[in-house]
Design a protein around this motif. Sequence first.
Motif, short mmCIF file in Angstrom:
data_model
loop_
_atom_site.label_atom_id
_atom_site.label_comp_id
_atom_site.label_asym_id
_atom_site.label_seq_id
_atom_site.Cartn_x
_atom_site.Cartn_y
_atom_site.Cartn_z
N ARG A 269 0.69 -0.60 -0.39
CA ARG A 269 0.04 0.05 0.06
C ARG A 269 0.67 1.39 -0.10
N ASN A 272 2.30 1.69 -3.26
CA ASN A 272 1.49 2.35 -4.14
C ASN A 272 0.78 3.77 -4.12
N TYR A 276 1.71 6.50 -6.42
CA TYR A 276 0.82 8.03 -6.88
C TYR A 276 1.56 8.96 -6.84
N ARG A 371 1.12 -1.05 -11.60
CA ARG A 371 1.61 0.18 -12.54
C ARG A 371 1.10 0.24 -12.95
N LEU A 374 -2.71 2.18 -11.84
CA LEU A 374 -2.05 2.79 -11.07
C LEU A 374 -2.53 3.49 -11.72
#
Length: 388
Positions: A269, A272, A276, A371, A374
């Motif tokens: 998490r 990620n 972002y 990825r 995202l």
Amino acid sequence: MQVPLLDLKLQYQSFKAELLPLLESICESQAFILGPQVTALEAAVAKYSDCEFGIGVSSGTDALLLALMGLDVGPGDEVITSPYTFFATGGTIARAGARPVYLDIEPSTYNLSPVAVQRFVEESCEVRDGVLVNRATGGRIRALMPVHLYGQCADMKPLLEIAKRHGLAVIEDAAQAIGSEYAGARAGSFGAVGCFSFFPSKNLGAFGDAGLCTARDPELAEKLRVLRVHGGKPKYYHSMIGGNFRIDELQAAVLNVKLKHLDGWTEGRQRNAAIYRELFERAGLASTVTLPYEMPNSRHIYNQFVIRAPERDRLKTHLAEAGVGTEIYYPVPLHLQQCFAYLGMKSGDCPESERAARETLALPVYGELTRGQLEHVVDSIARFYRAG
Ligand SMILES: *Cc1c(COP(=O)(O)O)cnc(C)c1O
């Protein structure tokens, strides 16, 4: 491309082989209530959360209710908390018979503002017979219930100082924050009781409902244990009225297996969240949307990755059309919920909570996202703002 807000199916594959034989052995034993899995889970989560004791319960909501009951919070009492949270935070205060006092949040972290608490205590309360009393209602201020929202701890140092100065108990709503850290200590270890939820969408999720209270004081821990089984000790002899707040053995087994993976999932998490940040920056969106603020000296476990976005509702629809799942946590702050109208609060009383309710949007952040997924989320957001 589809990017659901949360998809636990891949995660399940990673521990299924270890879990299924364990579940089968419990089924063979037919011993489902408060057995060795529960005891092991209580010790493991307490240790993981820098606490002495763990008391497994039926849900995060019941953890909060049990904490309030254990501290004898009831009619005539008031509990200070944030209105920008899941309903259970305020709902349990009211169910205990007490009055929720909703004070505003810090706009950066979305957590209860120590400044707002301090101002309320100074301007709206007075000490009568050594007890802090709300001048407007005559109620006794008994406890502070900060929420560690989205996986980041509330600013505990000033909150604990206020609580200590005025003799208030601290109950942490740590439902979204297992393993979060603040100034080197973990969520659940700051107050008298820490309340955790193992609802499936939390970072450590059961296969249904479950929760846990942490405590440091042995007497309080024992009281919570007894209240969990209707207040009977020994069995069938009741000096207190408790409830059935038990966690069950099958859920505890699931959680014992999953807890071993939790740090790895949390890292996923956090990775990620970092991706972002990089993608939003690169897309030139860093000044259009507001990304989550990480307090220094803290460990954010990203139960949610929440942005503030102009034209939030239209963006949500646009993302749904692009296959991206999002959610609004939470659209109506508790002080404006119909069921709390009796408190007499109105729009404008907690302006930052109300603004957050209008502006925030949670994006998918679970560890198994690729990825490419995202990138699809950020590209879709970029397309929305480019189109205007
Ligand atoms: C999930 C949650 C709860 C309630 O937990 P349940 O296990 O669903 O009862 C309480 N407070 C907060 C902040 C939560 O996110």
